[in-house]
Design an enzyme around this catalytic site. Structure first.
Site, PDB file in Angstrom:
ATOM      1  N   LYS A   4      -4.215   5.794  58.504  1.00 25.53           N
ATOM      2  CA  LYS A   4      -3.274   6.904  58.617  1.00 25.53           C
ATOM      3  C   LYS A   4      -3.768   8.185  57.948  1.00 25.53           C
ATOM      4  O   LYS A   4      -3.204   9.254  58.181  1.00 25.53           O
ATOM      5  CB  LYS A   4      -1.902   6.504  58.084  1.00 25.53           C
ATOM      6  CG  LYS A   4      -1.341   5.252  58.719  1.00 25.53           C
ATOM      7  CD  LYS A   4      -1.126   5.377  60.212  1.00 25.53           C
ATOM      8  CE  LYS A   4       0.255   5.834  60.514  1.00 25.53           C
ATOM      9  NZ  LYS A   4       0.621   5.678  61.933  1.00 25.53           N
TER      10      LYS A   4
HETATM   11  N1  PMP Z   1      -0.641  -1.167  60.422  1.00 23.25           N
HETATM   12  C1  PMP Z   1      -0.182  -0.535  59.339  1.00 23.25           C
HETATM   13  C2  PMP Z   1      -0.287  -1.215  58.013  1.00 23.25           C
HETATM   14  C3  PMP Z   1       0.413   0.727  59.464  1.00 23.25           C
HETATM   15  O1  PMP Z   1       0.888   1.360  58.376  1.00 23.25           O
HETATM   16  C4  PMP Z   1       0.518   1.305  60.746  1.00 23.25           C
HETATM   17  C5  PMP Z   1       1.215   2.622  60.899  1.00 23.25           C
HETATM   18  N2  PMP Z   1       2.609   2.465  61.098  1.00 23.25           N
HETATM   19  C6  PMP Z   1       0.028   0.611  61.856  1.00 23.25           C
HETATM   20  C7  PMP Z   1      -0.565  -0.625  61.648  1.00 23.25           C
HETATM   21  C8  PMP Z   1       0.163   1.119  63.269  1.00 23.25           C
HETATM   22  O2  PMP Z   1      -0.507   2.298  63.549  1.00 23.25           O
HETATM   23  P1  PMP Z   1       0.129   3.360  64.559  1.00 23.25           P
HETATM   24  O3  PMP Z   1       1.318   3.959  63.854  1.00 23.25           O
HETATM   25  O4  PMP Z   1      -0.936   4.329  64.841  1.00 23.25           O
HETATM   26  O5  PMP Z   1       0.594   2.627  65.780  1.00 23.25           O
END
Ligand code: PMP
Length: 333
Positions: free
Chosen positions: A49
């Site tokens: 992120k």
């Molecule tokens: N895994 C974790 C630990 C996350 O914090 C996130 C973000 N919500 C994701 C997966 C998924 O990524 P995205 O939001 O880009 O779908």
């Protein structure tokens, strides 16, 4: 690719991205394809992120949506907050984050350690409920002057960050040989941005979305119907949703596999002990689901699957890596 560690960087923000792609060797038993993991915990905020945090703030600065000394307000399961807090520290912004009571204590402590204020909101309320972490973030951003609400769910800078960085890195690192891309789905930014880039390069690449039981995604993907009845609480953090965010585009997704908390967490531990990859629970979910798909579809030895590992095990010491917590939740004997 930029050799990021062989020069002096102007700030830690320049070390975001260009993460390694590492072959999985042991957990891939009975899978013929080559499987490689994109290790996102090697970003400075220890998660994927960071990539969207810097992009959302760069874009907001460019559009004049945030002014010097302003306050960044965001709803986050923790990792986006961590990335935003790093950007805020370097560029002189304040941060207020809303999160839910399901997130691990480590994530909340980390955000506070970086100087952010954190409001913990209940998990088991509708997104429209005024107490939900979405609603509280939105309300605070309306009340607090000179504040900016990036809104990672709807802000398309999220998908764009992955289209511009994660996607090209995977293409280069595999020398264009990638055949399958597997990724957990939270806001949908990582899966959609990377998939868009890769499918523009090669439309035959298959994209597999990993979801949790209790999330709306799989049913929505298969039927086009938003069914509230499939929603139930689960423990895996960061993937699965009770909304359909603007950042997910199912046109780029070829299959969706759901994974249980137990399957996710046991695989998470295997990644640490067998591969030396000390990762979070959504990584275990992604690897378990991707390998199930590889077995079901009988991927060939010439296939090359890339799986995104979003964050670090340090966030889950009191949970997935704690035997008492694992036993209390019946994940281990
Ligand atoms: N895994 C974790 C630990 C996350 O914090 C996130 C973000 N919500 C994701 C997966 C998924 O990524 P995205 O939001 O880009 O779908």
């Amino acid at each position: 690719m930029k050799q990021k560690y062989f020069m002096i960087q102007n700030s830690i923000l320049e070390s975001i991205g260009n993460t390694p792609l590492v072959r999985l060797r042991k957990v891939t038993e009975n899978v013929k394809a080559t499987v490689a993991a994109k290790v996102e915990y090697l970003n400075p905020g220890q998660s994927v992120k960071d990539r969207i945090a810097i992009k959302m703030i760069d874009d907001a600065e460019e559009k004049g949506l945030i002014k010097p000394g302003g306050t960044i307000i965001e709803g986050t399961s923790g990792n986006t907050g961590m990335g935003l807090a790093l950007v805020a520290a370097v560029r002189g912004y304040k941060c207020i984050f809303t999160t839910t009571d399901k997130q691990s204590k480590e994530k909340i402590d980390l955000l506070r350690a970086l100087g952010a204020k954190v409001e913990v909101c209940p998990t088991d309320v509708d997104p429209e409920d005024p107490q939900s972490y979405y609603s509280v973030a939105k309300r605070l951003s309306e009340e607090i002057p000179n504040s900016y609400y990036p809104n990672q769910y709807e802000n398309l800078s999220n998908t764009q960050a992955h289209y511009e960085t994660t996607g090209p890195e995977i293409w280069e690192q595999t020398e264009g040989k990638i055949t399958h891309y597997a990724c957990g789905m939270g806001t949908g930014g990582t899966i959609t941005g990377v998939a868009k880039f890769l499918k523009e390069k090669n439309p035959d690449i298959k994209v597999i979305g990993l979801d949790s039981f209790g999330s709306v995604y799989k049913h929505y993907f298969e039927t086009g119907e938003f069914n509230k009845d499939v929603i139930h609480p689960y423990k895996t953090e960061g993937i699965g949703e009770d909304i359909i965010p603007g950042n997910i585009d199912f046109d780029y997704i070829d299959d969706v596999v759901q994974v249980s908390d137990k399957q996710a967490f046991l695989m998470t531990r295997n990644l640490a002990t067998q591969e030396g990859l000390f990762v979070g629970g959504s990584c275990g979910a992604a690897v378990f689901g991707a390998l199930e798909y590889a077995k079901k579809e009988n991927l060939k030895s010439t296939d090359l699957m890339v799986i995104i590992l979003p964050d670090s095990g340090t966030r889950y010491i009191s949970k997935i890596y704690n035997d008492d917590w694992m036993r209390e939740n019946n994940y281990i004997e």
